[in-house]
Design a protein around this motif. Sequence first.
Motif, PDB file in Angstrom:
ATOM      1  N   SER A 108       0.989  -1.241   0.211  1.00  0.00           N
ATOM      2  CA  SER A 108      -0.028  -0.379   0.295  1.00  0.00           C
ATOM      3  C   SER A 108       0.596   1.128   0.050  1.00  0.00           C
ATOM      4  O   SER A 108       2.342   1.234   0.048  1.00  0.00           O
ATOM      5  CB  SER A 108      -0.959  -0.223   1.270  1.00  0.00           C
ATOM      6  N   ILE A 114       0.266  -1.904  12.197  1.00  0.00           N
ATOM      7  CA  ILE A 114      -0.853  -3.049  12.059  1.00  0.00           C
ATOM      8  C   ILE A 114      -1.891  -2.378  13.213  1.00  0.00           C
ATOM      9  O   ILE A 114      -2.645  -2.875  13.241  1.00  0.00           O
ATOM     10  CB  ILE A 114       0.237  -4.245  12.361  1.00  0.00           C
ATOM     11  N   LYS A 117      -3.975   0.204  12.322  1.00  0.00           N
ATOM     12  CA  LYS A 117      -5.048  -0.084  11.442  1.00  0.00           C
ATOM     13  C   LYS A 117      -5.472  -0.684  11.868  1.00  0.00           C
ATOM     14  O   LYS A 117      -7.064  -0.979  11.444  1.00  0.00           O
ATOM     15  CB  LYS A 117      -3.863  -1.259  10.581  1.00  0.00           C
ATOM     16  N   THR A 144      -9.309   2.669   1.198  1.00  0.00           N
ATOM     17  CA  THR A 144      -8.410   2.357   1.879  1.00  0.00           C
ATOM     18  C   THR A 144      -8.634   1.284   3.005  1.00  0.00           C
ATOM     19  O   THR A 144      -8.149   0.250   3.643  1.00  0.00           O
ATOM     20  CB  THR A 144      -7.066   2.935   1.836  1.00  0.00           C
ATOM     21  N   TRP A 148      -8.907  -2.603   5.036  1.00  0.00           N
ATOM     22  CA  TRP A 148      -7.709  -3.317   6.438  1.00  0.00           C
ATOM     23  C   TRP A 148      -9.087  -3.582   6.878  1.00  0.00           C
ATOM     24  O   TRP A 148      -8.637  -5.263   7.281  1.00  0.00           O
ATOM     25  CB  TRP A 148      -7.537  -1.743   6.933  1.00  0.00           C
ATOM     26  N   ASP A 149     -10.495  -3.402   6.813  1.00  0.00           N
ATOM     27  CA  ASP A 149     -11.108  -3.764   7.080  1.00  0.00           C
ATOM     28  C   ASP A 149     -11.258  -5.450   6.797  1.00  0.00           C
ATOM     29  O   ASP A 149     -11.222  -6.220   7.945  1.00  0.00           O
ATOM     30  CB  ASP A 149     -12.806  -2.952   7.196  1.00  0.00           C
ATOM     31  N   GLN A 151      -9.248  -7.120   5.595  1.00  0.00           N
ATOM     32  CA  GLN A 151      -7.340  -7.824   5.906  1.00  0.00           C
ATOM     33  C   GLN A 151      -8.278  -8.568   6.410  1.00  0.00           C
ATOM     34  O   GLN A 151      -7.740  -9.818   7.365  1.00  0.00           O
ATOM     35  CB  GLN A 151      -7.134  -7.222   5.641  1.00  0.00           C
TER      36      GLN A 151
END
Length: 523
Positions: A108, A114, A117, A144, A148-149, A151
């Motif tokens: 990204s 992390i 995120k 984006t 993330w949600d 992932q």
Amino acid sequence: DGCPPGSLVYAEIKRCTVYVTFTGYPDYKSLVNWYREYNELGYLRTSRHSWNKYTDEEKQRAVNYYNEHGKCVLRTVKALGYPSRPLLCSWLKEMCPDYKTRCSADTSLVNLPIEEKMQAVIELHTSSDSVNKIAHKYGVTSTTLRNWDRQLSNEEPTMPKRKIKSMISNAVTSSNTEELTEEVERLRKLTSELQAQANELADQVYHLQLEKDVLEKAAEIIKKDKGVSLDTLTNREKAIVIGALRDKYPLKELLLVFNMAKSSFCYQTASINATDKYKELREAIRTAFNDSGEAYGYRRIHKAIKNGGTAVSEKVIRRLMSEEGLAVRRQRRKRYNSYQGEMTPAVPNLLQRDFHADSPNKKWLTDITEFSIPAGKIYLSPIIDCFDGLPVSWTIGTSPNADLANTMLDMAISTLKEGEYPIVHSNRGAHYRWPGWIQRMNNAGLTRSMSKKGCSPDNSACEGFFGRLKNEMFYGRDWKGVSIDQFIHKLDRYIKWYAEKRIKLSLNGMSPIDYRRSLGLID
């Protein structure tokens, strides 16, 4: 600028203009500057240095912010307010040997830790702020943030799982790896449970809305007076409601709500769309029913249709009348009682409930009945012939006095032929025990007969006439605004219709007058 025409400099500039036009480089101002520089210095400089308005501390601050906040050039420029993106890229090339201008396909542009995120994803599910506001807070786009949600919740990840694990292992230290993994699993489990609950609630809301629409549409189309119950609807009514809702809901779900088989729905739909073969018969039934003053049941309607030349089953008439809502009104009222004690000695019951007569003017029945309307009370006193039920004579008044009964008797006696002396049967009312009544009976040679005290079956044939009259003409109608004279006119007209036109099944579907004509008793 300021070069006079004809001078050497003007000539050179003009020559340079021609040169730029044909060569295509450099631009006009650059060529003039080169020319002036060469005239002043005698040579052209090989390198140029522009003045930099940013200090070394500001440059270092920008580079540090870039490395510490996700290595995003755009985010750094927005946060600090300087410099431009190309200038920041040049500083990064100069001060960061590992800086890359292009990102790989699996990485990204914003390389946040992390922890940040996860915090952003948690705020996405728990905070009341909008997605754009949360994304702006972390310096990323809403797309984006949603990536993330997906992932972290393991739903359609945009990158392979090994990439996610590698990103997590590189972003956190070995001391908190196990704790972070447990937190991620807990959040995934919580997200799955919340999603399942949301789906279940959405399904419940959908089915409740379906049932609400079904009940509303059924009430609108079927128009039940006392509410709508899906269990009491006929298959035809269910098919009508389902057909009205098919554009909004699938047929399968509507059939489940009504607990109806698809084959039954298809059959009823075809039946509804088919041409009604009884269309003309329905109109004839409705006309006959209205002409009778809404007094005929299905048997007399059948006789009226049959007399009109149409052969049809009695069951068909009954079914069509039920579908059209054609029913005779029924109501029970308190019966008028004329008994006022033993004024004169009673005479015996000569008929003994045998109301059969082989010819007219053998057995007569009489009684008085009451009609109560808002305008007042009206009384009817008729004489009925047991031969065919013909009203021989009748009087209507507002008081049940002796004149009401005596006048009726005089009118009946005037219709008798020579040698006719019928038995006149009545109850034990005062009208039939007064001297005026007894004297008229004796003068005409008529025989008196009386029922037992309070025993209406002894005069049931006359009571039956009153019952039919009130069911067909009186009960179930609104008499507000009707005067006594108007009611007397309506009652008199009904009795004439009863004698001349009303179908009587025991007379083979003829009225009493028509029956006597068929026997040649009257012209």
